[in-house]
Write an enzyme that holds these catalytic residues in place. Structure first.
Site, PDB file in Angstrom:
ATOM      1  NE  ARG A 241       4.797  11.132   7.688  1.00  7.65           N
ATOM      2  CZ  ARG A 241       3.608  10.302   8.066  1.00  7.65           C
ATOM      3  NH1 ARG A 241       2.209  11.523   7.688  1.00  7.65           N
ATOM      4  NH2 ARG A 241       2.994   9.476   9.176  1.00  7.65           N
TER       5      ARG A 241
ATOM      6  CG  HIS B 231       3.374   6.428  13.637  1.00  7.53           C
ATOM      7  ND1 HIS B 231       2.334   6.732  12.688  1.00  7.53           N
ATOM      8  CD2 HIS B 231       3.213   6.781  15.382  1.00  7.53           C
ATOM      9  CE1 HIS B 231       1.140   6.627  14.280  1.00  7.53           C
ATOM     10  NE2 HIS B 231       1.755   6.616  15.559  1.00  7.53           N
TER      11      HIS B 231
HETATM   12  P1  IDP Z   1      -0.586   9.487   9.665  1.00 10.21           P
HETATM   13  O1  IDP Z   1       0.351   7.911   9.140  1.00 10.21           O
HETATM   14  O2  IDP Z   1       0.136  10.630   8.923  1.00 10.21           O
HETATM   15  O3  IDP Z   1      -0.864   9.016  11.061  1.00 10.21           O
HETATM   16  P2  IDP Z   1      -2.398   7.217   8.591  1.00 10.21           P
HETATM   17  O4  IDP Z   1      -3.492   7.228   7.562  1.00 10.21           O
HETATM   18  O5  IDP Z   1      -2.567   7.208  10.077  1.00 10.21           O
HETATM   19  O6  IDP Z   1      -1.651   8.549   8.597  1.00 10.21           O
HETATM   20  O7  IDP Z   1      -1.678   5.979   7.937  1.00 10.21           O
HETATM   21  C1  IDP Z   1      -0.584   4.686   8.297  1.00 10.21           C
HETATM   22  C2  IDP Z   1       0.101   4.786   7.731  1.00 10.21           C
HETATM   23  O8  IDP Z   1      -0.081   3.907   6.629  1.00 10.21           O
HETATM   24  C3  IDP Z   1       1.137   5.697   6.688  1.00 10.21           C
HETATM   25  O9  IDP Z   1       1.786   6.511   7.366  1.00 10.21           O
HETATM   26  C4  IDP Z   1       1.106   5.100   5.598  1.00 10.21           C
HETATM   27  O10 IDP Z   1       2.788   4.432   5.731  1.00 10.21           O
HETATM   28  C5  IDP Z   1       0.699   4.403   5.532  1.00 10.21           C
HETATM   29  N1  IDP Z   1      -0.280   4.278   4.258  1.00 10.21           N
HETATM   30  C6  IDP Z   1      -2.179   5.394   5.205  1.00 10.21           C
HETATM   31  N2  IDP Z   1      -2.583   5.283   3.913  1.00 10.21           N
HETATM   32  C7  IDP Z   1      -1.835   5.025   2.701  1.00 10.21           C
HETATM   33  C8  IDP Z   1      -2.267   5.488   1.312  1.00 10.21           C
HETATM   34  O11 IDP Z   1      -3.204   5.680   0.561  1.00 10.21           O
HETATM   35  N3  IDP Z   1      -1.654   4.237   0.267  1.00 10.21           N
HETATM   36  C9  IDP Z   1      -0.218   3.597   0.325  1.00 10.21           C
HETATM   37  N4  IDP Z   1      -0.417   3.532   1.965  1.00 10.21           N
HETATM   38  C10 IDP Z   1      -0.987   4.706   2.812  1.00 10.21           C
HETATM   39 MG    MG Z   2      -2.161   7.698  11.882  1.00  7.90          MG
END
Ligand code: IDP
Ligand code: MG
Length: 167
Positions: free
Chosen positions: A108, A125
């Site tokens: 990333r 993901h």
């Molecule tokens: P992860 O993918 O690292 O597990 P998650 O909190 O599950 O993180 O969030 C899923 C996806 O949502 C992230 O990969 C990203 O694309 C998006 N995302 C998460 N938090 C944010 C934010 O604060 N702003 C914008 N996009 C976000």
């Molecule tokens: Mg997640």
């Protein structure tokens, strides 16, 4: 203990032709790939996948992102990695959620970006823990698409089930 992790190469990863780079990076984990397929993502699947974020202001954009509507690539590649500590190993290589905060050498950190729409486009993901991995793998794949027995299954005769077969 062997563990499974769902990996999705998101539409931005596909559009940027990063599939090869990402798989090469993930091969450093020495984990086994036990499932792989291309998926056209429905709105229902995207919403279910990110159900834990449904109250976030960026949820609608996130659903469109996973469906490929922001990148004109309406597909993702779904893989299951399997082996010792699979989730930890994959998450380390993948890096933090926010691509600007992710280690610059992580997947990333190398390839992600923050868009003006506010959604983190972070190319990949990976499941966050074993429970989430099970939920996600069951959501994205059928048992027969995975070459090892990950979770208990049952047999069902589905006579009325409509299925497309080769003509
Ligand atoms: P992860 O993918 O690292 O597990 P998650 O909190 O599950 O993180 O969030 C899923 C996806 O949502 C992230 O990969 C990203 O694309 C998006 N995302 C998460 N938090 C944010 C934010 O604060 N702003 C914008 N996009 C976000
Ligand atoms: Mg997640």
């Amino acid at each position: 203990m062997s563990q499974a992790a769902l990996i999705l190469i998101k539409p931005d990863g596909l559009k940027k032709s990063l599939t090869g780079n990402i798989l090469t990076r993930l091969s450093e984990t020495k984990l086994e790939i036990v499932a792989a397929k291309m998926v056209r993502v429905s709105e229902a699947l995207a919403k279910e996948h990110y159900v834990h974020l449904q109250d976030k202001p960026f949820f609608d954009e996130l659903v469109k992102y996973l469906q490929g509507e922001l990148h004109d690539r309406k597909k993702v590649m779904a893989l299951v990695y399997w082996g010792n500590d699979a989730i930890k190993k994959c998450r380390e290589l993948v890096g933090s959620t926010n691509p600007e905060e992710a280690d610059p050498t992580s997947i990333r950190g190398s390839y992600g970006r923050i868009t003006t729409h506010g959604v983190y486009e972070n190319v990949i993901h990976v499941s966050s823990d074993a429970l989430e991995a099970e939920r996600e793998i069951k959501l994205w794949l059928d048992p027969e698409e995975i070459i090892v027995d990950l979770y208990p299954t049952k047999e069902m005769v589905t006579k009325e089930h409509k299925k497309k077969v080769w003509a």
